[in-house]
Design a protein around this motif. Structure first.
Motif, PDB file in Angstrom:
ATOM      1  N   GLY A  46      -3.329   0.215  -6.509  1.00  0.00           N
ATOM      2  CA  GLY A  46      -3.381   0.948  -7.774  1.00  0.00           C
ATOM      3  C   GLY A  46      -4.278   0.270  -8.790  1.00  0.00           C
ATOM      4  O   GLY A  46      -5.074   0.930  -9.479  1.00  0.00           O
ATOM      5  N   ALA A  47      -4.171  -1.051  -8.889  1.00  0.00           N
ATOM      6  CA  ALA A  47      -5.022  -1.800  -9.827  1.00  0.00           C
ATOM      7  C   ALA A  47      -6.488  -1.626  -9.473  1.00  0.00           C
ATOM      8  O   ALA A  47      -7.336  -1.412 -10.359  1.00  0.00           O
ATOM      9  N   ALA A  48      -6.804  -1.698  -8.182  1.00  0.00           N
ATOM     10  CA  ALA A  48      -8.199  -1.551  -7.742  1.00  0.00           C
ATOM     11  C   ALA A  48      -8.731  -0.158  -8.061  1.00  0.00           C
ATOM     12  O   ALA A  48      -9.850  -0.010  -8.596  1.00  0.00           O
ATOM     13  N   VAL A  76      -4.843  11.449  -7.492  1.00  0.00           N
ATOM     14  CA  VAL A  76      -4.212  11.977  -6.273  1.00  0.00           C
ATOM     15  C   VAL A  76      -3.542  10.853  -5.476  1.00  0.00           C
ATOM     16  O   VAL A  76      -2.388  10.968  -5.049  1.00  0.00           O
ATOM     17  N   ILE A  77      -4.269   9.754  -5.292  1.00  0.00           N
ATOM     18  CA  ILE A  77      -3.733   8.654  -4.494  1.00  0.00           C
ATOM     19  C   ILE A  77      -2.523   8.017  -5.173  1.00  0.00           C
ATOM     20  O   ILE A  77      -1.480   7.789  -4.539  1.00  0.00           O
ATOM     21  N   LEU A  78      -2.618   7.765  -6.481  1.00  0.00           N
ATOM     22  CA  LEU A  78      -1.510   7.126  -7.189  1.00  0.00           C
ATOM     23  C   LEU A  78      -0.293   8.039  -7.265  1.00  0.00           C
ATOM     24  O   LEU A  78       0.847   7.566  -7.153  1.00  0.00           O
ATOM     25  N   ALA A  79      -0.517   9.342  -7.448  1.00  0.00           N
ATOM     26  CA  ALA A  79       0.607  10.288  -7.479  1.00  0.00           C
ATOM     27  C   ALA A  79       1.337  10.262  -6.144  1.00  0.00           C
ATOM     28  O   ALA A  79       2.584  10.246  -6.086  1.00  0.00           O
ATOM     29  N   ARG A  80       0.585  10.225  -5.054  1.00  0.00           N
ATOM     30  CA  ARG A  80       1.205  10.168  -3.724  1.00  0.00           C
ATOM     31  C   ARG A  80       1.962   8.869  -3.543  1.00  0.00           C
ATOM     32  O   ARG A  80       3.104   8.843  -3.080  1.00  0.00           O
ATOM     33  N   GLU A  81       1.317   7.738  -3.897  1.00  0.00           N
ATOM     34  CA  GLU A  81       1.936   6.429  -3.676  1.00  0.00           C
ATOM     35  C   GLU A  81       3.211   6.265  -4.504  1.00  0.00           C
ATOM     36  O   GLU A  81       4.235   5.794  -4.008  1.00  0.00           O
ATOM     37  N   LEU A  82       3.166   6.668  -5.778  1.00  0.00           N
ATOM     38  CA  LEU A  82       4.345   6.559  -6.632  1.00  0.00           C
ATOM     39  C   LEU A  82       5.441   7.515  -6.169  1.00  0.00           C
ATOM     40  O   LEU A  82       6.628   7.175  -6.205  1.00  0.00           O
ATOM     41  N   GLY A  83       5.031   8.700  -5.708  1.00  0.00           N
ATOM     42  CA  GLY A  83       6.008   9.667  -5.210  1.00  0.00           C
ATOM     43  C   GLY A  83       6.728   9.168  -3.970  1.00  0.00           C
ATOM     44  O   GLY A  83       7.953   9.299  -3.852  1.00  0.00           O
ATOM     45  N   ILE A  84       5.982   8.574  -3.042  1.00  0.00           N
ATOM     46  CA  ILE A  84       6.593   8.071  -1.808  1.00  0.00           C
ATOM     47  C   ILE A  84       7.480   6.868  -2.111  1.00  0.00           C
ATOM     48  O   ILE A  84       8.551   6.695  -1.511  1.00  0.00           O
TER      49      ILE A  84
END
Length: 196
Positions: free
Chosen positions: A93-95, A112-120
Motif C-alpha cells: 500500500g505504501a509503495a 482498486v488494489i487497496l480497496a481489494r486488499e483492505l476488503g480481504i
C-alpha cells in the motif's frame, strides 16, 4: 479393554516470539524506512531510487522467507496469521500510494488494489472465529505480480523498458480483482452453517 491407558502426545505451544514472526515485524519496521527513501528519491534521483527499490525487494523477500520458516519448523501462530497479511498490505500500500503521488501510477489502479486488499483483510477478521482463509495460488500469483510491477516502477528504467511496468501492473490488477471475488466466495462458505 486391557485397562491400559494410551498416552496422548503433548504438543508444545508455539512461542509468539519466533523467527517467522520476527521477520514479519522487520517487514513492518521497514515500511517507514522505505517510504522515507522514496520521498528522498523524489522518483527522479536514480541513486536513491535504487536504494528504495532494494529496500522494497528485501522487505518483500522476508514475506516468502517467514512463510517458509513458519511451515518448515511448525512456527505458525495466530499472531503470525494476522500480522503477516497486514505487513504485506502496509508495504504494498505504501509503495502504490507513493507511486501515484509522484505521478508514476494512475490513482485508480492504486484505489482498486487497496480497496481489494483492505476488503480481504476485513473478510479475514470477519471469519476468523470460523477459520482462517489461507492464501490461494491465485493470491500468491497476485502478490508476485504486484511486487514485480512495483519493483519495475521503482527502478530507474530506460525509457524503452519503463512501459513494460504498465503491462505487468495491468496483469496484477486483473489477478487482484479475480482473486478478490474468490476470497469473498470462500469467506461466505466458511461462515455458512454446516448443512445450510
Amino acid at each position: 479393554m486391557t485397562g491400559a491407558t494410551e498416552s496422548t502426545p503433548v504438543v508444545a505451544p508455539v512461542p509468539v516470539f519466533n523467527l517467522a514472526n520476527a521477520l514479519t515485524a522487520l517487514r513492518l519496521a521497514l515500511v517507514p524506512v522505505f517510504m522515507v527513501l522514496v520521498v528522498v528519491s523524489e522518483m527522479s534521483r536514480p541513486g536513491w531510487q535504487i536504494v528504495a527499490c532494494l529496500t522494497f525487494v528485501f522487505a518483500s523477500l522476508t514475506d516468502f522467507v517467514d512463510g517458509w520458516i513458519a511451515r518448515r519448523f511448525a512456527l505458525i501462530t495466530s499472531v503470525g496469521k494476522v500480522a503477516d497479511p497486514i505487513a504485506d498490505k502496509a508495504l504494498t500500500g505504501a509503495a502504490l500510494l507513493l507511486l501515484s503521488w509522484y505521478g508514476d501510477l494512475p490513482w485508480w489502479v492504486t484505489g482498486v488494489i487497496l480497496a481489494r486488499e483492505l476488503g480481504i483483510t476485513a473478510l479475514r477478521f470477519w471469519v476468523i472465529r470460523h477459520g482462517v482463509i489461507a492464501a490461494s495460488r491465485g493470491g500468491k500469483l497476485k502478490t508476485a505480480l504486484q511486487t514485480a510491477a512495483i519493483v519495475w516502477y521503482l527502478w530507474p528504467m530506460p525509457a524503452g523498458l519503463a512501459a513494460v511496468g504498465g503491462w505487468i501492473m495491468a496483469a496484477a490488477v486483473l489477478v487482484t480483482v479475480v482473486t478478490g471475488f474468490d476470497y469473498i466466495a470462500r469467506a461466505v462458505r466458511l461462515r455458512r452453517p454446516a448443512g445450510g
